[in-house]
Design a protein around this motif. Structure first.
Motif, PDB file in Angstrom:
ATOM      1  N   ASN A  17      34.395  64.337 105.035  1.00 22.81           N
ATOM      2  CA  ASN A  17      34.477  65.514 104.167  1.00 22.81           C
ATOM      3  C   ASN A  17      35.893  66.115 104.156  1.00 22.81           C
ATOM      4  O   ASN A  17      36.419  66.520 103.104  1.00 22.81           O
ATOM      5  CB  ASN A  17      33.468  66.573 104.625  1.00 22.81           C
ATOM      6  CG  ASN A  17      32.031  66.125 104.387  1.00 22.81           C
ATOM      7  OD1 ASN A  17      31.750  65.402 103.430  1.00 22.81           O
ATOM      8  ND2 ASN A  17      31.112  66.540 105.270  1.00 22.81           N
ATOM      9  N   GLU A  18      36.487  66.174 105.358  1.00 25.41           N
ATOM     10  CA  GLU A  18      37.852  66.708 105.441  1.00 25.41           C
ATOM     11  C   GLU A  18      38.828  65.802 104.700  1.00 25.41           C
ATOM     12  O   GLU A  18      39.755  66.271 104.023  1.00 25.41           O
ATOM     13  CB  GLU A  18      38.262  66.858 106.899  1.00 25.41           C
ATOM     14  CG  GLU A  18      39.591  67.587 107.075  1.00 25.41           C
ATOM     15  CD  GLU A  18      39.931  67.787 108.544  1.00 25.41           C
ATOM     16  OE1 GLU A  18      40.949  68.473 108.806  1.00 25.41           O
ATOM     17  OE2 GLU A  18      39.209  67.283 109.425  1.00 25.41           O
ATOM     18  N   LEU A  19      38.620  64.500 104.807  1.00 26.04           N
ATOM     19  CA  LEU A  19      39.485  63.557 104.108  1.00 26.04           C
ATOM     20  C   LEU A  19      39.406  63.762 102.594  1.00 26.04           C
ATOM     21  O   LEU A  19      40.422  63.722 101.903  1.00 26.04           O
ATOM     22  CB  LEU A  19      39.080  62.126 104.476  1.00 26.04           C
ATOM     23  CG  LEU A  19      39.792  60.998 103.702  1.00 26.04           C
ATOM     24  CD1 LEU A  19      41.297  61.085 103.894  1.00 26.04           C
ATOM     25  CD2 LEU A  19      39.257  59.636 104.147  1.00 26.04           C
TER      26      LEU A  19
ATOM     27  N   LEU B  33      42.710  64.766 100.139  1.00 19.96           N
ATOM     28  CA  LEU B  33      43.244  63.926  99.072  1.00 19.96           C
ATOM     29  C   LEU B  33      43.973  64.770  98.031  1.00 19.96           C
ATOM     30  O   LEU B  33      44.985  64.351  97.453  1.00 19.96           O
ATOM     31  CB  LEU B  33      42.121  63.124  98.393  1.00 19.96           C
ATOM     32  CG  LEU B  33      41.451  62.026  99.217  1.00 19.96           C
ATOM     33  CD1 LEU B  33      40.312  61.394  98.421  1.00 19.96           C
ATOM     34  CD2 LEU B  33      42.453  60.966  99.654  1.00 19.96           C
ATOM     35  N   ASP B  34      43.422  65.988  97.780  1.00 15.60           N
ATOM     36  CA  ASP B  34      44.036  66.883  96.792  1.00 15.60           C
ATOM     37  C   ASP B  34      45.186  67.690  97.387  1.00 15.60           C
ATOM     38  O   ASP B  34      46.212  67.898  96.739  1.00 15.60           O
ATOM     39  CB  ASP B  34      42.987  67.829  96.206  1.00 15.60           C
ATOM     40  CG  ASP B  34      41.967  67.095  95.366  1.00 15.60           C
ATOM     41  OD1 ASP B  34      42.360  66.131  94.683  1.00 15.60           O
ATOM     42  OD2 ASP B  34      40.782  67.487  95.391  1.00 15.60           O
ATOM     43  N   THR B  35      45.038  68.153  98.626  1.00 14.64           N
ATOM     44  CA  THR B  35      46.054  69.028  99.219  1.00 14.64           C
ATOM     45  C   THR B  35      47.288  68.260  99.706  1.00 14.64           C
ATOM     46  O   THR B  35      48.403  68.761  99.633  1.00 14.64           O
ATOM     47  CB  THR B  35      45.458  69.825 100.388  1.00 14.64           C
ATOM     48  OG1 THR B  35      44.943  68.912 101.367  1.00 14.64           O
ATOM     49  CG2 THR B  35      44.336  70.732  99.907  1.00 14.64           C
TER      50      THR B  35
ATOM     51  N   GLU C  16      56.102  58.722 105.461  1.00 11.80           N
ATOM     52  CA  GLU C  16      55.925  60.032 106.086  1.00 11.80           C
ATOM     53  C   GLU C  16      54.435  60.300 106.272  1.00 11.80           C
ATOM     54  O   GLU C  16      53.646  60.138 105.321  1.00 11.80           O
ATOM     55  CB  GLU C  16      56.534  61.115 105.193  1.00 11.80           C
ATOM     56  CG  GLU C  16      56.289  62.540 105.691  1.00 11.80           C
ATOM     57  CD  GLU C  16      56.711  63.603 104.690  1.00 11.80           C
ATOM     58  OE1 GLU C  16      56.638  64.801 105.038  1.00 11.80           O
ATOM     59  OE2 GLU C  16      57.101  63.243 103.552  1.00 11.80           O
ATOM     60  N   ILE C  17      54.019  60.677 107.500  1.00  8.56           N
ATOM     61  CA  ILE C  17      52.624  61.059 107.756  1.00  8.56           C
ATOM     62  C   ILE C  17      52.438  62.502 107.267  1.00  8.56           C
ATOM     63  O   ILE C  17      53.059  63.428 107.777  1.00  8.56           O
ATOM     64  CB  ILE C  17      52.270  60.971 109.252  1.00  8.56           C
ATOM     65  CG1 ILE C  17      52.574  59.580 109.805  1.00  8.56           C
ATOM     66  CG2 ILE C  17      50.802  61.348 109.476  1.00  8.56           C
ATOM     67  CD1 ILE C  17      51.774  58.475 109.191  1.00  8.56           C
ATOM     68  N   VAL C  18      51.605  62.700 106.271  1.00 10.88           N
ATOM     69  CA  VAL C  18      51.472  64.031 105.668  1.00 10.88           C
ATOM     70  C   VAL C  18      50.213  64.764 106.111  1.00 10.88           C
ATOM     71  O   VAL C  18      50.002  65.921 105.746  1.00 10.88           O
ATOM     72  CB  VAL C  18      51.498  63.920 104.128  1.00 10.88           C
ATOM     73  CG1 VAL C  18      52.842  63.421 103.649  1.00 10.88           C
ATOM     74  CG2 VAL C  18      50.361  63.017 103.624  1.00 10.88           C
ATOM     75  N   GLY C  19      49.333  64.108 106.905  1.00 11.82           N
ATOM     76  CA  GLY C  19      48.144  64.803 107.347  1.00 11.82           C
ATOM     77  C   GLY C  19      47.193  63.906 108.121  1.00 11.82           C
ATOM     78  O   GLY C  19      47.307  62.673 108.090  1.00 11.82           O
TER      79      GLY C  19
ATOM     80  N   ARG D 176      42.564  57.935  90.758  1.00 15.60           N
ATOM     81  CA  ARG D 176      43.733  58.200  91.604  1.00 15.60           C
ATOM     82  C   ARG D 176      44.420  56.886  91.969  1.00 15.60           C
ATOM     83  O   ARG D 176      43.765  55.895  92.273  1.00 15.60           O
ATOM     84  CB  ARG D 176      43.320  58.927  92.889  1.00 15.60           C
ATOM     85  CG  ARG D 176      42.846  60.360  92.708  1.00 15.60           C
ATOM     86  CD  ARG D 176      42.489  60.916  94.064  1.00 15.60           C
ATOM     87  NE  ARG D 176      42.211  62.333  94.074  1.00 15.60           N
ATOM     88  CZ  ARG D 176      40.994  62.867  93.994  1.00 15.60           C
ATOM     89  NH1 ARG D 176      39.937  62.062  93.883  1.00 15.60           N
ATOM     90  NH2 ARG D 176      40.829  64.175  94.025  1.00 15.60           N
ATOM     91  N   GLU D 177      45.751  56.923  91.956  1.00 17.34           N
ATOM     92  CA  GLU D 177      46.538  55.739  92.326  1.00 17.34           C
ATOM     93  C   GLU D 177      46.842  55.804  93.828  1.00 17.34           C
ATOM     94  O   GLU D 177      47.977  56.071  94.244  1.00 17.34           O
ATOM     95  CB  GLU D 177      47.834  55.673  91.512  1.00 17.34           C
ATOM     96  CG  GLU D 177      47.637  55.533  90.009  1.00 17.34           C
ATOM     97  CD  GLU D 177      47.085  54.161  89.627  1.00 17.34           C
ATOM     98  OE1 GLU D 177      47.066  53.278  90.519  1.00 17.34           O
ATOM     99  OE2 GLU D 177      46.673  53.979  88.466  1.00 17.34           O
TER     100      GLU D 177
END
Length: 539
Positions: A40-42, A46-48, A31-34, A77-78
């Motif tokens: 910077n946006e990336l 990573l958290d959202t 699933e593409i989530v974003g 982070r994994e």
């Protein structure tokens, strides 16, 4: 199977749209989530978005792809990273591999190559999940092994095995707190709505649920250690204040009631002054758990039941005899019903033992039936249901239930006797026996009893033997010796004092008669019986 979450990152919108359409992501379980438009946006996403895989341009405004993968590694982070670039640069490829990127793709991205790399990344994620699962299972297994080992050691300690102390110390179980208390609990066999006992399989499931609740509650509060001892649920509590174990037991009891809706009883032992004395606390906890038969079920029992004094059995026997004597009187002639007092004396005498209580009630019923049988009110069939009666009395779960049924049986026997005492001779005999059983310590003679029955002595002697099978003097002697036996075994009275209490002015005459019946003089008999460990509470 878990859906893989993918986050795309590139500063060229046309590349992002192309990646979206390049392969059938859903068929891969993805699933593409974003989408991020720069480094910077990336970093924020990573958290959202919490991706499992990041497909990113290696060179973007703000932060580069290398900056991102470096941060992913540093923060633990994994996340699997796949880099793409418009041209292949050795330094980028080298850094990508250094930080563990899955692969490095050159734009324009080839469809088959992307599918190949995605499958590789998914496979790595699956292997990672499996490793984590295996590690968790191994950790859980080791934890359970440790808990089982601790539970076995504590069980041994509560049985008095002090070797367990030396093994518990090194693993950090024992503390420097001043008190150690053991508690034991068990399912009562009923639900809170009063429904009957469960089937065996249901009971096992409930027992397992109780274990889980107690284990989790104890672990989260760090208040003690849960262990098993046979069918009992045990708590090993080390504490600083004396009221802690009771408060803990009440809290755990409430949790079991709330979550499982079942009746559960906990016995709280007497606090011991050291772990070495845990066996004493455990013994008292088991004793208190057993008295739920008398105290009632589904509660925390923390107080010690009062021990009976040396007169308890004498009181029971006296009340039992009064009940037997009452068979010769209409129920309304008894100014005070002795049945409640008799049952209270059974509770006191039993010292928390269900078996003793059932035996005392059973013995009283049998004595009443035999008394009626001796005077011809009940036939020989009275003995045929004795085994069934004993089983019936043993099936009651509380002493309250037993008492209610026993009172009904006692009263039924009295009523039955009253309704059948139309025979004047039987009524006279019962009255005579009742008088003897109540006044045996007085100067009773054949003449005085015959006068009481309005008969001449010769006729009374024949009348008594006809209905009882023994002569009057023998019956009186046996009654006196029976009470002498009880006084001898249950009190510290001297022989001459016992003789006076059972109607003998001459202690020598009393001793000779006692030896004739029991085969030994009173003091010899007492010493032999107590030497064999026969005490008043076991007669």
């Amino acid at each position: 199977m878990k859906t893989i979450r993918v986050l795309l990152a590139d500063d060229e919108p046309v590349i992002l749209r192309g990646l979206q359409r390049l392969i059938p992501w859903s068929e891969l379980g993805v699933e593409i989530v974003g989408e991020a438009n720069d480094g910077n946006e990336l970093r924020v996403m990573l958290d959202t978005c919490r991706p499992d895989i990041v497909i990113s341009d290696i060179s973007m405004p703000g932060l580069t792809g290398i900056d991102i993968i470096r941060e992913i590694n540093e923060t633990g982070r994994e996340i699997k990273v796949i880099f793409i670039s418009a041209y292949q640069e050795f330094s980028y490829a080298r850094d990508a591999l250094k930080y563990g990127a899955v692969d490095y793709l050159i734009k324009p991205v080839d469809k088959e190559r992307l599918v190949e790399v995605m499958n590789k990344a998914i496979r790595l994620i699956d292997e990672q999940v499996e490793r984590v699962r295996e590690k968790e299972m191994a950790t859980q297994f080791e934890r359970e092994r440790r808990n089982d080992a601790i539970g076995e050691l504590i069980e041994r300690l509560t049985d008095g095995d002090l070797v367990a102390i030396s093994q518990l110390g090194p693993i950090g179980v024992l503390t420097a707190l001043p008190y150690t208390t053991v508690c034991f609990g068990e399912l009562d066999g009923i639900s809170l709505d009063g429904t009957n006992r469960w089937q065996e399989q249901e009971r096992k499931l409930l027992d397992f649920s109780v274990s889980n609740i107690l284990t989790e509650a104890i672990a989260s509060s760090n208040a003690g250690i849960y262990f098993r001892k046979g069918d009992l649920h045990g708590l090993f509590v080390q504490h600083g204040s004396l009221d802690e174990p009771v408060a803990l037991a009440q809290d755990l009891h409430a949790k079991i009631n709330n979550y499982l809706k079942v009746s559960f009883t906990l016995g709280v032992g007497t606090p011991a002054l050291s772990a070495e004395e845990a066996c004493l606390s455990a013994k008292s906890a088991e004793q208190r758990l057993k008295v739920k038969y008398f105290e009632g079920m589904n509660r925390v029992i923390a107080s010690q039941r009062t021990e009976p004094n040396s007169e308890a059995r004498l009181l029971f026997e006296e009340l039992q005899q009064q009940l037997i004597s009452s068979l010769s009187r209409p129920p309304q002639d008894d100014r005070e019903d002795i049945i409640p007092a008799l049952l209270e004396s059974v509770s006191l005498l039993s010292q928390g033992s269900k078996h003793a209580a059932v035996s005392a009630v059973y013995g009283t019923i049998i004595r009443l039936q035999r008394e009626l049988k001796e005077i011809g009110i009940v036939g020989d069939s009275a003995d045929s249901g004795q085994h069934a009666l004993l089983e019936q009395l043993g099936r009651f779960q509380t002493f309250g239930e037993l008492s209610e049924h026993a009172a009904f049986l006692f009263q039924s026997i009295r009523s039955s006797a009253a309704s059948k005492l139309g025979n004047k001779e039987l009524l006279q005999l019962l009255q005579v026996k009742a008088y003897i059983d109540e006044h045996y310590a007085e100067n009773i003679t054949l003449e005085s009893i015959a006068l009481l029955a309005f008969m001449n002595p010769y006729y009374f002697s024949s009348f008594f033997k006809k209905h009882t099978g023994e002569n009057f003097k023998s019956y009186l002697t046996n009654v006196r010796m029976k009470h002498a036996h009880s006084l001898l075994m249950q009190t510290d009275l001297l022989v001459y004092e016992i003789a006076e209490r059972v109607g003998y002015n001459n202690a020598r005459q009393f001793s000779d008669m006692f030896k004739k019946i029991y085969g030994k003089l009173p003091l010899e008999f007492k010493q032999d019986m107590r030497g064999q460990g026969i005490r008043s509470d076991k007669e």
